[in-house]
Design a protein around this motif. Sequence first.
Motif, PDB file in Angstrom:
ATOM      1  N   PHE A  58     -11.932  14.814  -8.032  1.00 29.71           N
ATOM      2  CA  PHE A  58     -12.997  14.529  -7.158  1.00 29.71           C
ATOM      3  C   PHE A  58     -14.065  15.040  -7.692  1.00 29.71           C
ATOM      4  O   PHE A  58     -15.295  14.401  -7.733  1.00 29.71           O
ATOM      5  CB  PHE A  58     -12.707  14.597  -5.852  1.00 29.71           C
ATOM      6  N   GLU A  67      -7.149   3.639  -7.760  1.00 26.85           N
ATOM      7  CA  GLU A  67      -8.120   3.621  -6.505  1.00 26.85           C
ATOM      8  C   GLU A  67      -7.345   3.586  -5.420  1.00 26.85           C
ATOM      9  O   GLU A  67      -7.550   4.177  -4.470  1.00 26.85           O
ATOM     10  CB  GLU A  67      -8.808   2.273  -6.760  1.00 26.85           C
ATOM     11  N   PRO A  68      -5.986   3.065  -5.208  1.00 26.38           N
ATOM     12  CA  PRO A  68      -5.237   3.086  -4.154  1.00 26.38           C
ATOM     13  C   PRO A  68      -4.552   4.510  -3.953  1.00 26.38           C
ATOM     14  O   PRO A  68      -4.609   4.856  -2.806  1.00 26.38           O
ATOM     15  CB  PRO A  68      -3.844   2.201  -4.216  1.00 26.38           C
ATOM     16  N   THR A 100       0.870  -1.071   0.115  1.00 24.32           N
ATOM     17  CA  THR A 100       0.033   0.147  -0.079  1.00 24.32           C
ATOM     18  C   THR A 100       0.804   1.259  -0.008  1.00 24.32           C
ATOM     19  O   THR A 100       2.170   1.011   0.206  1.00 24.32           O
ATOM     20  CB  THR A 100      -1.059   0.076   1.257  1.00 24.32           C
ATOM     21  N   PHE A 113     -11.585   5.370 -12.545  1.00 24.69           N
ATOM     22  CA  PHE A 113     -10.275   5.367 -11.951  1.00 24.69           C
ATOM     23  C   PHE A 113      -9.193   4.995 -13.023  1.00 24.69           C
ATOM     24  O   PHE A 113      -8.027   4.778 -12.622  1.00 24.69           O
ATOM     25  CB  PHE A 113     -10.145   4.557 -10.769  1.00 24.69           C
ATOM     26  N   ASN A 125      -7.789  10.604  -0.142  1.00 22.56           N
ATOM     27  CA  ASN A 125      -8.651  11.009   0.831  1.00 22.56           C
ATOM     28  C   ASN A 125      -8.647  10.840   2.388  1.00 22.56           C
ATOM     29  O   ASN A 125      -9.280  11.480   2.975  1.00 22.56           O
ATOM     30  CB  ASN A 125      -9.935  10.174   0.394  1.00 22.56           C
ATOM     31  N   ARG A 126      -7.711   9.920   2.832  1.00 25.60           N
ATOM     32  CA  ARG A 126      -7.673   9.490   4.223  1.00 25.60           C
ATOM     33  C   ARG A 126      -6.616  10.111   4.770  1.00 25.60           C
ATOM     34  O   ARG A 126      -6.790  10.606   6.041  1.00 25.60           O
ATOM     35  CB  ARG A 126      -7.327   7.916   4.258  1.00 25.60           C
ATOM     36  N   ASP A 127      -5.297  10.404   4.173  1.00 23.71           N
ATOM     37  CA  ASP A 127      -4.114  11.369   5.028  1.00 23.71           C
ATOM     38  C   ASP A 127      -4.955  12.833   5.304  1.00 23.71           C
ATOM     39  O   ASP A 127      -4.991  13.427   4.521  1.00 23.71           O
ATOM     40  CB  ASP A 127      -3.278  11.279   4.134  1.00 23.71           C
ATOM     41  N   VAL A 148      -6.114   7.295  -4.861  1.00 26.16           N
ATOM     42  CA  VAL A 148      -7.330   8.006  -4.300  1.00 26.16           C
ATOM     43  C   VAL A 148      -7.861   7.686  -2.891  1.00 26.16           C
ATOM     44  O   VAL A 148      -7.947   8.814  -2.258  1.00 26.16           O
ATOM     45  CB  VAL A 148      -8.580   7.775  -5.271  1.00 26.16           C
ATOM     46  N   ASP A 149      -7.713   6.612  -2.630  1.00 30.99           N
ATOM     47  CA  ASP A 149      -8.102   6.249  -1.286  1.00 30.99           C
ATOM     48  C   ASP A 149      -7.052   6.881  -0.118  1.00 30.99           C
ATOM     49  O   ASP A 149      -7.348   7.341   0.832  1.00 30.99           O
ATOM     50  CB  ASP A 149      -8.208   4.817  -1.148  1.00 30.99           C
ATOM     51  N   TRP A 150      -5.764   6.903  -0.419  1.00 31.80           N
ATOM     52  CA  TRP A 150      -4.582   7.517   0.207  1.00 31.80           C
ATOM     53  C   TRP A 150      -4.680   8.983   0.596  1.00 31.80           C
ATOM     54  O   TRP A 150      -4.840   9.359   1.719  1.00 31.80           O
ATOM     55  CB  TRP A 150      -3.286   6.835  -0.137  1.00 31.80           C
TER      56      TRP A 150
END
Length: 390
Positions: A187, A120-121, A84, A223, A127-129, A123-125
């Motif tokens: 986004f 996708e990996p 990841t 994506f 959004n979360r960090d 975008v997820d990172w």
Amino acid sequence: MTINLLLPLLTLLLLVCPIAGCWSNYELEDRALVSGVGIDLGQNGHLLVTTQIIIPMFTHTRGGATGGAVKEPAVEVFSAEARTVAEAVNKISKLCGRELFFPHLDILIVGEELARAGVEPVVDWVNRDRELRLQTWFAVVNGTAAEALKVKKVGLESITIAYVSRILEASMRENTRALPVRFLDYFASLTENVDPVVSRIEISETGGDKMVFASGGSVFRDFHLVGWLTETETRGYLWITDQFRRGIISVPLPGNGYISVELRGNKVKRKVEFRGGNPVMVVDIAVKTNLDQVDDPLLTLENPEDLDALEVPVEEKIAMEVQASVEKARVLEADIFGFGQLIRRQYPKQWADIKDDWDLIFPTVPVETEVKVTMRRTEQISSPARPGSY
């Protein structure tokens, strides 16, 4: 008696609390300032993360315009591979001996192979960090992001990321080469069910030296990267989506002549018409221009009619750019213009009937373009310079 004892204790606690500090804080000198991040597809489905870290205490020195020395911060590049992005970032922190600090991140670049496989990996990172800003530039490179970040010097900048960021920032004011896109824009497109277009970075080699530059756009479906926009197609995309601000284009004239005009002050109107039950997109573009240069000694601009005649080839050039963008979007089967959402807003009932098949319908939808150019002035002279004209 009890109250008399409690009051001093409460007062002492109130005095101590403000100086307790934050136990989880890091001092800035213990953090590594990240200016750029590159993410590529690694081995066995892993991700290769590359960071460009600014080292303020070390500087490169180059000559200034007045002969003096100009100091610039140096950078170091660190890479790590993991399952990841978060794990790879943790590995890089151990490699450089400092916790990575992302609030100063200028740009995140994704390699072409990963972009086609799916971001996708990433975008997820993002959004979360909590340290990452949605105002960060988002770009795809036609190669590997690691290679782009390792280019030592570009243009007048000693830091690759600084150069690319300046180009994208300049493109916000003058749309000539590159498409400036931030994660916030990406986004927003996903939220509105519009196929996103993000910035494109190219790597080239001249005389054995590698260079990076921003040019054109990268087209996504959800994506996944599905193709590129050239500079001409990118400008057509900006016209249709009413994002064009200003720029200069050169237009050929009959014979061997050329003119360069500055485009500024445009208005774009988009609407949908249903003809025979089928949607037709109508795009009206009104542009104000200034004549910046004439390369045709036989051209005369003494009368208003002469200036009006020059508006026609400019209109044709803009219409050509728009058509080139539409054709590329059809080939990629990507509704980058948001035509589907335009139908949904203007004709909700008709949209309900076609939305499930929109991916198949979009490439067949006619796009009619009407361009009106108004040339306001010829700057400081009218006709081209020729002997005896002064």
